[in-house]
Scaffold this motif. Structure first.
Motif, PDB file in Angstrom:
ATOM      1  N   ASP A   3       0.840  -1.095  -0.009  1.00  0.00           N
ATOM      2  CA  ASP A   3       0.003   0.167  -0.038  1.00  0.00           C
ATOM      3  C   ASP A   3       1.152   1.440  -0.022  1.00  0.00           C
ATOM      4  OD1 ASP A   3      -1.702   2.351   0.767  1.00  0.00           O
ATOM      5  OD2 ASP A   3      -3.165   0.951   1.836  1.00  0.00           O
ATOM      6  N   ILE A   4       0.932   2.130  -1.073  1.00  0.00           N
ATOM      7  CA  ILE A   4       2.016   3.133  -1.238  1.00  0.00           C
ATOM      8  C   ILE A   4       1.599   4.253  -0.327  1.00  0.00           C
ATOM      9  CG2 ILE A   4       0.492   4.222  -3.202  1.00  0.00           C
ATOM     10  CD1 ILE A   4       4.246   3.847  -2.716  1.00  0.00           C
ATOM     11  N   VAL A   5       0.463   4.510   0.152  1.00  0.00           N
ATOM     12  CA  VAL A   5      -0.161   5.416   1.029  1.00  0.00           C
ATOM     13  C   VAL A   5       0.659   5.111   2.399  1.00  0.00           C
ATOM     14  CG1 VAL A   5      -1.886   6.580   2.333  1.00  0.00           C
ATOM     15  CG2 VAL A   5      -2.013   6.371  -0.030  1.00  0.00           C
ATOM     16  N   LYS A   6       0.385   3.707   3.013  1.00  0.00           N
ATOM     17  CA  LYS A   6       0.959   3.394   4.140  1.00  0.00           C
ATOM     18  C   LYS A   6       2.406   3.370   4.212  1.00  0.00           C
ATOM     19  CE  LYS A   6      -2.951   0.643   5.597  1.00  0.00           C
ATOM     20  NZ  LYS A   6      -3.482  -0.724   5.788  1.00  0.00           N
ATOM     21  N   LEU A  32       0.052  16.464 -19.816  1.00  0.00           N
ATOM     22  CA  LEU A  32       1.245  15.796 -20.348  1.00  0.00           C
ATOM     23  C   LEU A  32       0.964  14.963 -21.245  1.00  0.00           C
ATOM     24  CD1 LEU A  32       2.904  15.081 -16.623  1.00  0.00           C
ATOM     25  CD2 LEU A  32       3.663  16.835 -18.564  1.00  0.00           C
ATOM     26  N   GLY A  33      -0.228  14.541 -21.640  1.00  0.00           N
ATOM     27  CA  GLY A  33      -0.353  13.541 -22.614  1.00  0.00           C
ATOM     28  C   GLY A  33      -0.166  12.112 -22.216  1.00  0.00           C
ATOM     29  N   LEU A  34      -0.454  11.774 -20.903  1.00  0.00           N
ATOM     30  CA  LEU A  34      -0.177  10.454 -20.595  1.00  0.00           C
ATOM     31  C   LEU A  34      -0.989  10.147 -19.546  1.00  0.00           C
ATOM     32  CD1 LEU A  34       1.341  11.408 -17.594  1.00  0.00           C
ATOM     33  CD2 LEU A  34       3.281  11.480 -18.943  1.00  0.00           C
ATOM     34  N   HIS A  35      -0.896   8.888 -18.796  1.00  0.00           N
ATOM     35  CA  HIS A  35      -1.596   8.446 -17.740  1.00  0.00           C
ATOM     36  C   HIS A  35      -0.746   8.008 -16.704  1.00  0.00           C
ATOM     37  CE1 HIS A  35      -5.477   8.407 -19.646  1.00  0.00           C
ATOM     38  NE2 HIS A  35      -5.097   7.926 -20.815  1.00  0.00           N
ATOM     39  N   PHE A  36      -0.911   8.524 -15.520  1.00  0.00           N
ATOM     40  CA  PHE A  36      -0.035   8.362 -14.323  1.00  0.00           C
ATOM     41  C   PHE A  36      -0.266   6.672 -13.842  1.00  0.00           C
ATOM     42  CE2 PHE A  36      -0.635  12.760 -13.291  1.00  0.00           C
ATOM     43  CZ  PHE A  36       0.494  13.188 -13.693  1.00  0.00           C
ATOM     44  N   SER A  37       0.659   5.929 -13.315  1.00  0.00           N
ATOM     45  CA  SER A  37       0.801   4.772 -12.929  1.00  0.00           C
ATOM     46  C   SER A  37      -0.315   4.569 -11.806  1.00  0.00           C
ATOM     47  CB  SER A  37       1.987   4.113 -12.441  1.00  0.00           C
ATOM     48  OG  SER A  37       2.557   4.851 -11.322  1.00  0.00           O
ATOM     49  N   ALA A  38      -0.793   3.501 -11.505  1.00  0.00           N
ATOM     50  CA  ALA A  38      -2.027   3.492 -10.393  1.00  0.00           C
ATOM     51  C   ALA A  38      -1.272   3.785  -9.186  1.00  0.00           C
ATOM     52  CB  ALA A  38      -2.511   2.136 -10.213  1.00  0.00           C
ATOM     53  N   ASP A  39      -0.048   3.441  -8.670  1.00  0.00           N
ATOM     54  CA  ASP A  39       0.573   3.741  -7.336  1.00  0.00           C
ATOM     55  C   ASP A  39       0.883   5.327  -7.435  1.00  0.00           C
ATOM     56  OD1 ASP A  39       2.909   3.885  -9.234  1.00  0.00           O
ATOM     57  OD2 ASP A  39       3.963   2.457  -8.011  1.00  0.00           O
ATOM     58  N   TYR A  40       1.357   5.942  -8.392  1.00  0.00           N
ATOM     59  CA  TYR A  40       1.670   7.419  -8.518  1.00  0.00           C
ATOM     60  C   TYR A  40       0.146   8.101  -8.158  1.00  0.00           C
ATOM     61  CZ  TYR A  40       3.566  11.772  -9.904  1.00  0.00           C
ATOM     62  OH  TYR A  40       4.165  13.178  -9.682  1.00  0.00           O
ATOM     63  N   ARG A  41      -0.712   7.818  -8.999  1.00  0.00           N
ATOM     64  CA  ARG A  41      -2.029   8.232  -8.718  1.00  0.00           C
ATOM     65  C   ARG A  41      -2.554   8.227  -7.269  1.00  0.00           C
ATOM     66  NH1 ARG A  41      -5.188   9.497 -13.069  1.00  0.00           N
ATOM     67  NH2 ARG A  41      -7.292   9.513 -11.834  1.00  0.00           N
ATOM     68  N   ALA A  42      -2.203   6.994  -6.575  1.00  0.00           N
ATOM     69  CA  ALA A  42      -2.934   6.960  -5.352  1.00  0.00           C
ATOM     70  C   ALA A  42      -2.081   7.721  -4.264  1.00  0.00           C
ATOM     71  CB  ALA A  42      -2.775   5.461  -4.707  1.00  0.00           C
ATOM     72  N   TYR A  43      -0.629   7.823  -4.557  1.00  0.00           N
ATOM     73  CA  TYR A  43       0.087   8.638  -3.877  1.00  0.00           C
ATOM     74  C   TYR A  43      -0.275  10.206  -3.894  1.00  0.00           C
ATOM     75  CZ  TYR A  43       4.008  12.067  -4.198  1.00  0.00           C
ATOM     76  OH  TYR A  43       4.777  13.122  -4.207  1.00  0.00           O
ATOM     77  N   ILE A  44      -0.217  10.662  -5.109  1.00  0.00           N
ATOM     78  CA  ILE A  44      -0.795  12.342  -5.374  1.00  0.00           C
ATOM     79  C   ILE A  44      -2.222  12.430  -4.870  1.00  0.00           C
ATOM     80  CG2 ILE A  44       1.185  12.833  -6.916  1.00  0.00           C
ATOM     81  CD1 ILE A  44      -0.988  12.564  -9.141  1.00  0.00           C
ATOM     82  N   ALA A  45      -2.949  11.543  -4.848  1.00  0.00           N
ATOM     83  CA  ALA A  45      -4.464  11.572  -4.563  1.00  0.00           C
ATOM     84  C   ALA A  45      -4.398  11.927  -2.892  1.00  0.00           C
ATOM     85  CB  ALA A  45      -5.278  10.606  -4.985  1.00  0.00           C
TER      86      ALA A  45
END
Length: 129
Positions: A3-6, A32-45
């Motif tokens: 779990d990236i957040v933890k 940026l013309g892309l999609h962030f990875s799932a872990d990066y999205r969870a982190y920035i959210a």
């Protein structure tokens, strides 16, 4: 899967910005013309952007030096990388830049050298540092 957040919450000397709504994440991806990875999205959210133990990860925030959009657009002028890569961190040593691809893989670039794969995910990158 870690779990990236933890994992980030457990890092020493952690400083976090503010959580980011989905709308801002989508706008950054569109710019940026892309999609962030799932872990990066969870982190920035969860955090917006963070710094801990000598690391400053990009994210979505008002600070231009940590803003993933600003930094990625700037670094794309310095090195040729695939279109689905975005800057995860500027090492500020020997012009090394750490990038994450849309599939989550982390790469390091430096002037006059080929990109080097250094981790399979954001979690692996944090744990290995």
């Amino acid at each position: 899967m870690v779990d990236i957040v933890k994992l980030i919450q457990q890092q020493p000397n952690l400083y976090v910005m503010i959580s980011v709504p989905e709308k801002e994440i989508n706008q950054a991806e569109q710019t940026l013309g892309l999609h962030f990875s799932a872990d990066y999205r969870a982190y920035i959210a969860a955090f917006g952007a963070v710094s801990f133990a000598g690391h400053e990860l990009t994210g979505i925030c008002k600070s231009n030096r940590l803003n993933v959009v600003t930094i990625t657009l700037s670094e794309r002028d310095n090195v040729t990388v695939p279109a689905d890569w975005y800057v995860l961190e500027q090492a500020n040593i020997d012009s090394i830049v750490l990038w994450q691809s849309g599939d989550g893989t982390i790469y390091a670039t430096a002037p006059n050298s080929k990109p080097e794969k250094i981790a399979n995910s954001l979690s692996e990158y944090i744990i290995s540092r």
